[in-house]
Structure formats: structure tokens, C-alpha cells
Design a protein around this motif. Sequence first.
Motif, PDB file in Angstrom:
ATOM      1  N   UNK A   1       0.814  -1.214   0.000  1.00 12.67           N
ATOM      2  CA  UNK A   1       0.000   0.000   0.000  1.00 12.67           C
ATOM      3  C   UNK A   1       0.842   1.256   0.000  1.00 12.67           C
ATOM      4  N   UNK A   2       1.930   1.246   0.778  1.00 12.91           N
ATOM      5  CA  UNK A   2       2.799   2.420   0.865  1.00 12.91           C
ATOM      6  C   UNK A   2       3.454   2.710  -0.475  1.00 12.91           C
ATOM      7  N   UNK A   3       4.026   1.674  -1.089  1.00 14.23           N
ATOM      8  CA  UNK A   3       4.713   1.862  -2.369  1.00 14.23           C
ATOM      9  C   UNK A   3       3.739   2.379  -3.422  1.00 14.23           C
ATOM     10  N   UNK A   4       2.564   1.768  -3.483  1.00 10.18           N
ATOM     11  CA  UNK A   4       1.586   2.194  -4.484  1.00 10.18           C
ATOM     12  C   UNK A   4       1.130   3.632  -4.215  1.00 10.18           C
ATOM     13  N   UNK A   5       0.903   3.970  -2.937  1.00  5.52           N
ATOM     14  CA  UNK A   5       0.452   5.320  -2.604  1.00  5.52           C
ATOM     15  C   UNK A   5       1.516   6.350  -2.959  1.00  5.52           C
ATOM     16  N   UNK A   6       2.769   6.045  -2.644  1.00  2.00           N
ATOM     17  CA  UNK A   6       3.835   6.995  -2.943  1.00  2.00           C
ATOM     18  C   UNK A   6       4.007   7.156  -4.443  1.00  2.00           C
ATOM     19  N   UNK A   7       3.905   6.063  -5.174  1.00  7.19           N
ATOM     20  CA  UNK A   7       4.017   6.147  -6.628  1.00  7.19           C
ATOM     21  C   UNK A   7       2.878   6.969  -7.194  1.00  7.19           C
ATOM     22  N   UNK A   8       1.703   6.818  -6.618  1.00  7.97           N
ATOM     23  CA  UNK A   8       0.539   7.580  -7.053  1.00  7.97           C
ATOM     24  C   UNK A   8       0.807   9.077  -6.886  1.00  7.97           C
ATOM     25  N   UNK A   9       1.488   9.429  -5.790  1.00  9.37           N
ATOM     26  CA  UNK A   9       1.747  10.856  -5.574  1.00  9.37           C
ATOM     27  C   UNK A   9       3.083  11.297  -6.172  1.00  9.37           C
ATOM     28  N   UNK A  10       3.618  10.437  -7.031  1.00  8.65           N
ATOM     29  CA  UNK A  10       4.788  10.839  -7.807  1.00  8.65           C
ATOM     30  C   UNK A  10       6.095  10.785  -7.046  1.00  8.65           C
ATOM     31  N   UNK A  11       6.110  10.078  -5.919  1.00 12.18           N
ATOM     32  CA  UNK A  11       7.363   9.995  -5.158  1.00 12.18           C
ATOM     33  C   UNK A  11       8.107   8.719  -5.458  1.00 12.18           C
TER      34      UNK A  11
END
Lengths: 399, 125, 249
Positions: free
Chosen positions: A213-223
Motif C-alpha cells: 500500500x505504501x509503495x503504491x500510494x507513494x508512486x501515485x503521488x509521484x514519489x
Amino acid sequence: MNNTGYHVAPAKGFWVFVIVLMPIVIAALWSAHQMDTAGHAITGMSNQVVWGLPHVFAVFLILCASGSLNPASLSTVFGRTRYAPVARLSGVFAICLLVGGLVVLVFDLGRPDRFHVAITTYNFWSIFAWNVFGYTGFIVIVGVYLACFIDNAPRGAVKVAGYVAFAWRVLLTSGTGAIFGFLVAREGYDAAILIPLFVATSFALGTAVFLVGLVLSLRWSGQVPDSDVLKKLGRLLAIFVLVVLYLVTAQTLTSLYSGRQRGVVEFLLFSGGVYPVLFWLGQVGLGSILPLMLLYSHRARGCASILTASVLVMVGGLCQLYVLIIGGQVYPLRIFPGYRSSSSFFDGVVADYVPSFWEVLLGVGGVAIAVLLCLIAMRILPLLPRALPLKSGTLVRDS
Amino acid sequence: MGSVWHLLPLMMLSGVLPLSVMADEPTFPRARGERCVEPVGVMRRAHFEFLNHHGQQTVERGIRTGRHSLAGCIGCHAVRDQHSDWVPVSAPGQFCDSCHTYAAVRIDCFSCHRAVPEADRVMGN
Amino acid sequence: MAADDQSTLPRRKFLGRASALAGLVVSFAPGMRLIDLADAKPDDEAASAEVRWGMLVDATRCVSGCEACVNACATEHGIEMTDRPEIDAQWIRKVDLIDEDSGREISLPVMCQHCEDAPCVAVCPTGASFRREDGIVLVNKHTCIGCRYCMMACPYMARSFIHINLVGQRTHSPRGKGTVESCTFCVHRVDRDREPACVEACTEAGHQALLFGDLSDNEGELAKRLGEVQSQQLRSDLGTNPGVHYHGL
């Protein structure tokens, strides 16, 4: 009020995710409606296997939920400040996953219209009743914990909320294990070790789910997700998987020594058809050995291997719960030790269970609901950290 | 001429009145027997309390007095159709259903309870 | 002929009374012992803890292939079969046993054991599964939410879940989709001083393998018989203390 450290998720892609998830959620609700109007006859469940795939998914989501709170607890209770930036996400994942699991549980009831009876009428001898109480309390307590972060509550309040949430989460998961551990009737359950086993499994599953979840969320926000936090959580995941493996080994070996329990263990591990496959290939192979290799290997240490290991642990967890919950029911009860029994009610025979389409829909729908709630939460609340620390001690904001 | 706003209350009333006439008052076949065990007004307000209390007493404590039993209600309020078969009290237009549909309150009884009288009454609740 | 009238009247009266008494005995005898009329529980009285209902199953008299008890239960409670036996409710079932060592064969019925320390009562989250004062374990279907945890907990596989919509229930045996149920010891009969339907059917079939009665009544037939013959409870190691005892296992 200094919220510069956190932001809401970007609008980009949000509606795509929602459009993809909504049909699954609607299909699950439709499936629940079908089960309610036609009765459980349309499912694969029977009088011999009374808890089917929906319960596997529900328990899976509940264990993921309580385990997802770990990073927040590590930060508040255990002082590991490197996890402070991800504590909010941790809390939100915990609540959303739990709600998803509870939705599946409630819709699998024979009388879901009596939900209000379930949450107001308690028989406190029943561990199940304590669990119902525990689940609703967990949502409230983690909600308060989360509010402390978002509203910049004083450190003392955060600490209290954090300690209560951690204790509650351990008790809740112990209670979930006790649901099975307290059953004297069936040899596949009736074991005190199921309580710590469930706690350990929740640590492993929760960390795995949180990592994904963390990796996907960060990727979603461009990080860029690669960081110290990921690596440390990956290490923790490996330790938790080892602990689960240790407890499962202890339980299995002890049962093999017991004349009373040997039969069910031999069935689940060797002679039971699909159950040994799920145990060895799913739980042990894909769910434990392979992730450990990925997490400890010198070559594969990056984000991709941690993510793969996390997904494998989740698959293994599902297999583990399927073997426990379904396998424990298909094996016949020994009402007459020393006799071979047969009857019109399937005494003495291994029961059949094949999950029906409705149960798959309901179970997967629970996951979809959990993800959808997470997405909505990330869009309306400032949960995503602006940056993760590259090494411990470098913080964006103290939580 | 006057402002249209003066006509507004009249317009609202004229909308409401026909609507209230459109909703059918509940009607159901006349019960057998002389009178109900309780006055009509009491029954309308409190029948579910009688039934719930009686049900709990019967199930939990084995008290099987007949005054407020569901089978007792059905015994008087069920009617036969043209084939002399009993019509379930939960069927559309029958005793229970007609008021409950009017009031939009779901009945939870008949997923489990028998909705017609039984042939032999010896073993009634 | 007043004298003739006086001599025939007593005979007519006698015949009338005798036939009335015979009718009474014939109608009550299958389900009642006359001596128990004095103990009949009035309708407005609650079940009492002074009584503990129980049963003795004599496996030596039970005949393999005979389903009289099962059929009687199904008729009494309106239980019907579907084309899927794995979802059919069965409150009582005949179990055929073969001793793993000696090969000796036994047949006996298994139903809810009405345990004193019932696991199904302990685990029910809403308290719908409960034990009445007089020992009969029941499901209060007003409160049952259909979670099936009691079915997981029962060591005797005594409980059934209703998987389909039901119609045509018996008045004295409300049953419905989404709730759990099990043998009630025919509580509606017991409260009116009759025996469970299975016991009555076994007697009528001539086997008399089932004996029902009050375990607390030391003068009663059940307690006396338990004092005379070997008997055991199923899975007594679990400590549930069932009200059903088995002879001949």
C-alpha cells in the motif's frame, strides 16, 4: 498547525481507480443480496462446512488490518521515529481493511438484517462477542489516534492513543485466534498456540500489506518509494515470517505426536488433496521460503524484491487461512473414537467444499471495499508524507 | 390578480390532499370470532410488544399461555380462499400484510412462523 | 319398568365411564405415564431447574436400517429433504458404527445432546443459543443472527443451518432461512407432558431403544435405569456433561 509535511493524494488517476473498483464492490453487494434472498444454498457451504471463502477473506482482511497498524505503533510506542511519516497511512489502512473485512463477515451472516442485534446483544462468555466489541472499538480508537496526528494533538495525547491502539490491536488479534483456539470440538483447532500464531500472522500480513500500500500510494503521488523505511520494514517482514513459520512448525510437530490430532494433521499436510498443496506450495513455499529468500538475498534488496516478497506473503497468508478454516472443517469430527462411522449427515467422511462464484465475489468485494475506502481517505485527508527519510534521524515532521 | 405567492399555500394543499386520498387505507378480510383479545386501539399500538414478550416468554421459559400467541392471532384472522384453502396472513391484502404495507414496516415473523392455522390444534403454542 | 331402567342404567353408566376411561388411557398412554399427570407443568408456569430432562439410548435395541425416530422427527417438525443432502437439516440421524478392531457393528441415533456445559451456548455471540432451566438446549430464533459459530463449536455435529426459504412450517416448530436449529427434545411436547416424537416412534416400532425422562428424579424410570445398566456419554472427555446417555457402546 503545521501540515506542510503531508498532503492529499493527487486527483490524477483517482477516478480511474474508483471506476475500476466500483463494479467489483457493486457485484459483491449484489452477491450478498442474492445470498440473503435465496439463502446459503447458492453457496458451496453446507452443514458440514459452515464457514467458507468469505470467512477466509474476512479473517485475512482483519489480520491485515491489525497488522497494518504496526508502523504507527513502532513510531509512537517503540520510539522508531523513522516510521513517523508513514504513521497516518498506517492508521488509515488499518481502519479501511478492517471495515472491508467486517462487511464480508456481516453479509455472510444468515440474518444480516439482524446486524443491530449483533452489536447490541452480547453474550460475554463468547469470544466472538468480544471480537465484535473489539472490532468496533478498534475503528473508534484508531480513528482517535489518526485524529491526533492530523490535528497535531499534543505529544502526550498521541502517546496515550498510540499505546491504547497497540494494546487493543494485540488483544483483538488474540481474540480472532481464540475464536478458533477455543473450539474444543475440532482437532484442527482447539489449540492455545493459535492465539500467538494469529498475532504473528497479523504482524507478517500487516507489514506486507502496508508495504504494498505504501509503495503504491507513494508512486501515485509521484514519489520515489525506495528508502530506509522500506528496507527496514522488509527486514521486519522477514522476521515476522520466520516467527510464523516457527509457530506453525511447533504446532504441526506437537499435533503429529498426539494420537488425537495426528489424523487431521496428516490429512492437511499429506493426504488431503487440495489442502496439502495449499499448505506446502502456498503457505510454506510461496508464502514463507520464497519471500525469505527474496528479503535476505544479497542480490535482490531493492524495492521490487521487497514488493514481490510482500505480495507472496499475502498469497501465503490466504492459503494458510484457507487450510486452517476450511481444512479444519472438512475433516470429520471424531464423535466415536475407535469406531468407523457413517450416516446420512456425513459422519466419518471428509466433507466436500468448493467455493461458489457468490462467495468469491463477496470475498474479493471486501478487498475492493477496503481499497476504495483507502483511496477516498487519501484524497480527503492529508495522509501522504512529502518525503520519506533516507536514513534514520532525518525527519520531515515529528509525529 | 395578486402575487403568485398568495396562491402557493393553496397549490401545496391541493397537492397534498389528493395524495392523501390516493394512499389506500388498509383493508383486510373480517376476522372470525366475536372480538379480539385486546381492544383494537391497544392492538394497533402494542401488538408487536405483546408478540415479542410472549415469544420471549415461550422460548426462554416455556410459558405457553395462549392469549397473546401468534398462532392465536392467526386462528381468528386467517381466512379461506375460494378453494377452501387457508390464505397466509402475510399474503398481500391479508390481515398482517395490509397494515404493514400501509405503514411500510417489514414483518419479520413469517420467515419462520407458520402463517395459516394448523389442522390439529392440540400442539399449538 | 322402573326397576329395569334402574338395573340397565348403572350398566350403561358403567360402560360409558369404562369406555371413557379406556379412551383416555388409549389417547394418553403412547405419550404419557398417568402417574406423571400430577407433575404436569401448567401453561403459565416457567420451566424449572428442579427438572433435568435427559435420555437413555439403548444401542443394543436399536436396529440398523430402522429410521423410525428420524422420520417421526421430520414429520413432527416439518423437516423436508431437498435434492442436496449436505444442506438438509437433520435434528436426529442414525449413525452406523463399526469397531475398528473387532468389526462389531452398532447402530444408534445421534441428536443434540443437551449438554449441561454446552459449547454452543458458550460461543453464541448474541446468546440466542441457550440452555433452559430444565436442561433443554435451544436456539432462540428471534435473536439468532445466523453466524454458525455454534455449529463450529458443537462436538456432536448436532446443529443444522437453514440454507433455503422455508414454507409450511409446523405451528409448534417455527423454522426459517438464515437461522440455526437443532433437536429441541420436542420441547412443545415436553411442556405438555408428552414424550419427544422420536421416543414415541421407537416405542411404537417395538424397539423401545429410547427412554426419555427427568434425570433429577431418582424415583423416575430414567434415573433408575441409568443406575442399573452400563451407560456412557459421547465424548465425555470434553466435559460437556450431555443429558443423553448411551448403553451398549
